[in-house]
Design a protein around this motif. Structure first.
Motif, PDB file in Angstrom:
ATOM      1  N   TYR A  29       3.930  -2.364   4.304  1.00 26.14           N
ATOM      2  CA  TYR A  29       2.610  -2.821   5.151  1.00 26.14           C
ATOM      3  C   TYR A  29       3.103  -3.049   6.371  1.00 26.14           C
ATOM      4  O   TYR A  29       4.345  -2.698   6.583  1.00 26.14           O
ATOM      5  CB  TYR A  29       2.224  -4.087   4.435  1.00 26.14           C
ATOM      6  CG  TYR A  29       2.015  -4.206   3.054  1.00 26.14           C
ATOM      7  CD1 TYR A  29       0.841  -3.565   2.448  1.00 26.14           C
ATOM      8  CD2 TYR A  29       2.781  -4.244   2.111  1.00 26.14           C
ATOM      9  CE1 TYR A  29       0.197  -3.352   1.318  1.00 26.14           C
ATOM     10  CE2 TYR A  29       2.507  -4.171   0.675  1.00 26.14           C
ATOM     11  CZ  TYR A  29       1.215  -3.786   0.349  1.00 26.14           C
ATOM     12  OH  TYR A  29       0.907  -3.585  -0.977  1.00 26.14           O
ATOM     13  N   ASN A  69      -0.581  -8.256  -1.571  1.00 20.50           N
ATOM     14  CA  ASN A  69      -1.234  -7.425  -2.566  1.00 20.50           C
ATOM     15  C   ASN A  69       0.004  -7.528  -3.613  1.00 20.50           C
ATOM     16  O   ASN A  69       0.414  -6.442  -4.246  1.00 20.50           O
ATOM     17  CB  ASN A  69      -1.386  -6.099  -2.439  1.00 20.50           C
ATOM     18  CG  ASN A  69      -2.543  -5.641  -1.517  1.00 20.50           C
ATOM     19  OD1 ASN A  69      -3.284  -6.837  -1.434  1.00 20.50           O
ATOM     20  ND2 ASN A  69      -2.872  -4.839  -0.820  1.00 20.50           N
ATOM     21  N   THR A  78      -1.259   0.921  -5.081  1.00 20.66           N
ATOM     22  CA  THR A  78      -0.388  -0.146  -4.778  1.00 20.66           C
ATOM     23  C   THR A  78      -0.079  -0.739  -6.087  1.00 20.66           C
ATOM     24  O   THR A  78       1.114  -1.236  -6.310  1.00 20.66           O
ATOM     25  CB  THR A  78      -1.252  -1.035  -3.911  1.00 20.66           C
ATOM     26  OG1 THR A  78      -1.577  -0.587  -2.751  1.00 20.66           O
ATOM     27  CG2 THR A  78      -0.114  -2.254  -3.808  1.00 20.66           C
ATOM     28  N   GLN A  79      -1.093  -0.782  -7.118  1.00 18.55           N
ATOM     29  CA  GLN A  79      -0.602  -1.318  -8.328  1.00 18.55           C
ATOM     30  C   GLN A  79       0.228  -0.586  -9.260  1.00 18.55           C
ATOM     31  O   GLN A  79       1.052  -1.007  -9.907  1.00 18.55           O
ATOM     32  CB  GLN A  79      -1.986  -1.835  -9.012  1.00 18.55           C
ATOM     33  CG  GLN A  79      -2.895  -2.767  -8.306  1.00 18.55           C
ATOM     34  CD  GLN A  79      -4.458  -2.753  -8.647  1.00 18.55           C
ATOM     35  OE1 GLN A  79      -4.581  -2.690  -9.807  1.00 18.55           O
ATOM     36  NE2 GLN A  79      -5.141  -2.844  -7.731  1.00 18.55           N
ATOM     37  N   GLY A 125       3.718   2.918  -1.690  1.00 18.44           N
ATOM     38  CA  GLY A 125       2.642   2.098  -2.031  1.00 18.44           C
ATOM     39  C   GLY A 125       2.872   0.881  -1.685  1.00 18.44           C
ATOM     40  O   GLY A 125       2.182  -0.284  -1.904  1.00 18.44           O
ATOM     41  N   LEU A 126       4.252   0.335  -1.237  1.00 14.25           N
ATOM     42  CA  LEU A 126       4.752  -1.113  -1.240  1.00 14.25           C
ATOM     43  C   LEU A 126       4.901  -1.421   0.261  1.00 14.25           C
ATOM     44  O   LEU A 126       5.771  -2.092   0.645  1.00 14.25           O
ATOM     45  CB  LEU A 126       5.582  -1.372  -2.085  1.00 14.25           C
ATOM     46  CG  LEU A 126       5.481  -1.176  -3.763  1.00 14.25           C
ATOM     47  CD1 LEU A 126       6.544  -1.270  -4.507  1.00 14.25           C
ATOM     48  CD2 LEU A 126       4.367  -2.257  -4.088  1.00 14.25           C
ATOM     49  N   CYS A 144       2.456   1.415  -8.020  1.00 16.24           N
ATOM     50  CA  CYS A 144       3.844   1.194  -7.401  1.00 16.24           C
ATOM     51  C   CYS A 144       4.364  -0.315  -7.898  1.00 16.24           C
ATOM     52  O   CYS A 144       5.561  -0.451  -7.974  1.00 16.24           O
ATOM     53  CB  CYS A 144       3.706   1.404  -5.999  1.00 16.24           C
ATOM     54  SG  CYS A 144       3.588   2.992  -5.531  1.00 16.24           S
TER      55      CYS A 144
END
Ligand SMILES: Nc1ncnc2c1ncn2[C@@H]1O[C@H](COP(=O)(O)OP(=O)(O)O)[C@@H](O)[C@H]1O
Ligand SMILES: [Mg+2]
Lengths: 232, 433
Positions: free
Chosen positions: B432, A98, B327-328, B429-430, B330
Motif C-alpha cells: 500500500y 485489508n 489481495t485476499q 497484492g500486499l 496474497c
C-alpha cells in the motif's frame, strides 16, 4: 532452528523490478543482522524500499541476488511449498490494511494459519479466542471485517500473526491507516505481545516517535540502509 | 495432507463463492455461469430423453411386428424343407424362445377391382402359435383361423366346385384396395418363374376372399401385410412346383424371444448348419439402428457445446475473481498457503459452480421430461407413432455421462484462472501507499 544468535540475516540483498525496458532497483545490496528477540524499527521515505525488504525477509518475494537467512537457515533456496510452510509456522505478518479475509469472522481469521497448517486443530479455536481476548476483542469474535473499525481489524491481525507462535513478526506500517488514539492502542499491544512472546520483530513505520520507542532502528534511503540507531 | 484438509478447502471455497453475493457484479456473473451449466444440462437431458423415447418407440415397433429372429435358407428366396430342418430341432438350442413357427413370405401384387397394392404376403399355419408376428398379436385365434376357411365365389356357375381360401389384410392394404370383409382379392406374383406357370398351372394369380382385417397400429406393417394359409403362401415362393408341398417347403422359421434385446446372444447359441442363416431384428433394421445411434451421439456432442460455452463463462467469471480477490489470495499466501493450495481453492470453486449448475440442470431436465410424459404438449400424428404424445425414456447412464462431462468441462474452465491465481507473486497484492 539452529544455534545462530541471529534470527534475521540479510546478506547483500538486491531486488530489481523490471517494468518493460525500465529497471527499478528497489534494494541495492542490503545487509542486516537482527538478533533473536530484537525489535527493530525501519523508517525512511516512501519508496526507499522498506516494504520490499520486509517482503523479501518474509519469503513473500525472492531477492534478485543475495541471501535471506532466517534462524540460521538460508530460505532463499526454498521451493514454494517449503517456504509457504515456513511462513505458516515461523512468520507472522501485519500489513497496513485489508488484513482480514472479509468472508470470515474475526475468530476464523485468527484461526486461519492454524487451519492452513492442518494436523491437530483442536487447540486452534481455543488459542484464537485467547489471543482475541488478549487484544481486547473477546466480545467481537464473530464480527467480520465490515463490522470492525480499522484499529480493531489491526488488532485481529496482530492476534492472527501470533497464533502459530512465530519466531518472527513483520509489520508494515500497522498503524499507518489509523487515527492517533487507535494507533496508540495497536502500538501498545504489538510491542507488549512481542516482548512477552520473545518474538523478533521488524516494524516499518513513518512514526519517528514510535520508532524511538523500539530498542533498535534502521533508516532506509534509496534501497539501502542509510543509518543504524539504538542497540545492536 | 490432501484428505486431512479437504474440508477446510471446501469450507474456504464455499465461503468465498457465497460471499460474492454481496458484490453485485460478481454475483451476477456467477449466477450466469451456474445458469449456463444448468441450461446445457437441462437441454441435453430433455433432448436425449425424447430421442431415447422415439428410439424406444421405434424399437417396440421393430420388436412387436416381425419375428425377433428368422431362420432362413442361405439363399433366402429358395426357402427350405421342414422335413430337412424340423422346427423342433431348434427348441433345445434356444431356451429363451417363447414361440417358433414356420412361415412363407413373398412380395406380390394384390388386386381388387381397379385397385392395386404391392404387398408382402405372409403364409402361416393357424394351428401354430404365431406370436412372433404383429398381426397374430392383435387377432384372436379364431380370427386367424378364418384363413383356413374355403369360400364359394361370389359369382359361380352350378357346376363350378372351385372354392377360394381366406386372406387377412392389414387395414392400410384394405384401404388401398378398397376391399372389405367378404370381397374377393386377386393376388398376382410378378416373380413367379415362367417355368412355374407351365408346371403348376395358375400359381401366377390366385383369388382369395377377405376373411378379416387387422390393425397392429404400426403403419408400415398395416400398409404392407396380408396373411394367408401356409400352403397358399408357398405357391408364391420362387420356383414353386407341387413337390414343394410334399416336402413342406417354407421361407423360414420365425422365432420370438423372451429377451429380444439379447438377440445376438441367442444368435450365437443357435450355431446353424451351412445351408441356413439367421436374420435378427437388429440385422433387418441395422441401417436405422445405426442412424439412431449416430444421431444420438451427434446431438449429444452438439448440445455439449452449450456446456462448453458455460465453461468459458465460468472461466471468465473466475478470471474476474482472480483479479478482484488478489489481495485476499496474497493474504492467504502470507498465512502459509502454497501455490497448489491456491489453485485447489479456485478449482474447487469451479467444481462447486459446476455441481450446483448440474444439480439444477438435472432437476429442470427431469422435471421437463416428467411434464412431457404426463401432459400432452404436442399431438403426434398417429401414423408416425404408436402413441399420441411425445415419448420420453429415462436414460440414467446417459445422464451420468452428461453430468460427468459437464463437471469435467467446468473444472477445465476453472483450471486457467486457478493457475493464474496461484502464480501471482504474493508480494504484489500486499503493498500500500
Ligand atoms: N512490483 C513492483 N514493480 C516495479 N516496481 C516496484 C514494485 N514494487 C515496488 N516497486 C518500486 O520499488 C521501490 C521501493 O518500493 P517499496 O519497497 O514499496 O518502498 P516503501 O515501502 O519504502 O515505500 C519503489 O520505487 C517502488 O516504486
Ligand atoms: Mg511500503
Amino acid at each position: 532452528m539452529s544455534q545462530s544468535p541471529y534470527m534475521v540475516q540479510l546478506d547483500r540483498i538486491t531486488k530489481v523490478y523490471q517494468i518493460e525496458s525500465q529497471k527499478v532497483e528497489a534494494l541495492r545490496s542490503v545487509s542486516l543482522n537482527v538478533r533473536k528477540g530484537a525489535m527493530v524499527a525501519i523508517t525512511g521515505r516512501s519508496g526507499s524500499g522498506k516494504s520490499t525488504m520486509l517482503h523479501v525477509t518474509g519469503t513473500l518475494d525472492t531477492p534478485t541476488t543475495g541471501k535471506v537467512i532466517l534462524g540460521g537457515v538460508d530460505v532463499s533456496t526454498y521451493s514454494d511449498a517449503v517456504s509457504s510452510r515456513f511462513r505458516n509456522r515461523k512468520i507472522g505478518f501485519v500489513f497496513q490494511m485489508n488484513n482480514l479475509l472479509p468472508e470470515f469472522s474475526a475468530v476464523e481469521n485468527v484461526m486461519m494459519p492454524g487451519l492452513i497448517a492442518g494436523g491437530g486443530k483442536s487447540a486452534v479455536p481455543l488459542r484464537a479466542k485467547d489471543l482475541l481476548k488478549a487484544v481486547g476483542l473477546g466480545q467481537r469474535l464473530n464480527h467480520r471485517q465490515a463490522e470492525l473499525s480499522g484499529g480493531e481489524q489491526q488488532r485481529v491481525a496482530i492476534a492472527r500473526a501470533l497464533l502459530m507462535e512465530p519466531a518472527i513478526l513483520l509489520a508494515d506500517e500497522p498503524t499507518g491507516n489509523l487515527d492517533l488514539k487507535s494507533s496508540e492502542v495497536v502500538e501498545e499491544l504489538l510491542l507488549d505481545l512481542c516482548r512477552k512472546n520473545g518474538v523478533t520483530m521488524l516494524l516499518v513505520t513513518h512514526d519517528n516517535e514510535l520508532a524511538q520507542r523500539l530498542p533498535s532502528q534502521v533508516v532506509m534511503a534509496e534501497g539501502n540502509i542509510a543509518e543504524f540507531g539504538g542497540a545492536w | 495432507m490432501l484428505s486431512k484438509q479437504f474440508f477446510f478447502f471446501q469450507w474456504v471455497a464455499l465461503r468465498q463463492l457465497n460471499a460474492n453475493r454481496s458484490k453485485q457484479g460478481l454475483s451476477f456473473m456467477t449466477i450466469i455461469s451456474v445458469a449456463g451449466v444448468a441450461v446445457g444440462v437441462t437441454i441435453l437431458i430433455v433432448v436425449l430423453s425424447v430421442m431415447g423415447g422415439f428410439e424406444q418407440d421405434l424399437k417396440t415397433k421393430m420388436l412387436n411386428g416381425q419375428p425377433h429372429m428368422e431362420i432362413l435358407a442361405s439363399n433366402e428366396a429358395l426357402g427350405f424343407s421342414l422335413l430337412d430342418v424340423p422346427v423342433d430341432s431348434f427348441q433345445s438350442k434356444l431356451p429363451d424362445s417363447i414361440g417358433m413357427a414356420p412361415y412363407t413370405q413373398a412380395d406380390v401384387v394384390a388386386k381388387h377391382g381397379k385397385h392395386l397394392a404391392a404387398i408382402s404376403l405372409i403364409g402361416v399355419d393357424s394351428r401354430e402359435d404365431n406370436n412372433m408376428w404383429g398381426f397374430a398379436r392383435v387377432l384372436s385365434d379364431d380370427d386367424l383361423a378364418t384363413i383356413d376357411e374355403e369360400h364359394s365365389p361370389l359369382l359361380s356357375f352350378d357346376n363350378d366346385e372351385s372354392k377360394f381360401p381366406g386372406i387377412l389384410l392389414g387395414e392400410g392394404v384394405a384401404g388401398q384396395l378398397g376391399a372389405d370383409i367378404g370381397d374377393e382379392v386377386t393376388v398376382l406374383s410378378p416373380q413367379a418363374a415362367s417355368g412355374a406357370v407351365i408346371f403348376s398351372g395358375g400359381t401366377i394369380s390366385r383369388t382369395y376372399v377377405v376373411s378379416g382385417l387387422f390393425s397392429t397400429r404400426m403403419f408400415d406393417y398395416d400398409s404392407r401385410w396380408a396373411v394367408v394359409r401356409l400352403d397358399e403362401g408357398r405357391k408364391f415362393m420362387t420356383d414353386y412346383d407341387p413337390s414343394l408341398d410334399l416336402e413342406k417347403f417354407v421361407t423360414g422359421i420365425g422365432i420370438s424371444l423372451n429377451n429380444p434385446l439379447d438377440v445376438s446372444e441367442a444368435k450365437r447359441q443357435l450355431a446353424l448348419g451351412p445351408n441356413l442363416a439367421v436374420k435378427t431384428w437388429e440385422d433387418s433394421n441395422a441401417a436405422l439402428l445405426f442412424a439412431l445411434l449416430l444421431e444420438k451421439y451427434t446431438m449429444g456432442a452438439i448440445l455439449m457445446l452449450i456446456v462448453l460455452v458455460a465453461a468459458f463463462s465460468i472461466s471468465g467469471t473466475m478470471m474476474m475473481t482472480v483479479f478482484h480477490k488478489k489481495t485476499q489470495v496474497c493474504l492467504l499466501r502470507s498465512l502459509g498457503m502454497n501455490q497448489s493450495d491456491i489453485a485447489r481453492l479456485f478449482i474447487l470453486q469451479g467444481f462447486l459452480i459446476g455441481v450446483i449448475g448440474i444439480i439444477f440442470g438435472l432437476l429442470f431436465g427431469l422435471g421437463i421430461c416428467f411434464g412431457i410424459e404426463q401432459f400432452r404438449f404436442i399431438d403426434v400424428p398417429s401414423s408416425l407413432l404408436s402413441i399420441r404424445n411425445l415419448p420420453v425414456r429415462y436414460l440414467p447412464l446417459e445422464y451420468s455421462f452428461i453430468c460427468l462431462f459437464a463437471l469435467i468441462l467446468t473444472i477445465v474452465g476453472a483450471l486457467y484462472p486457478a493457475v493464474i491465481a496461484s502464480r501471482q507473486n504474493p508480494s504484489t497484492g500486499l503493498r500500500y501507499s
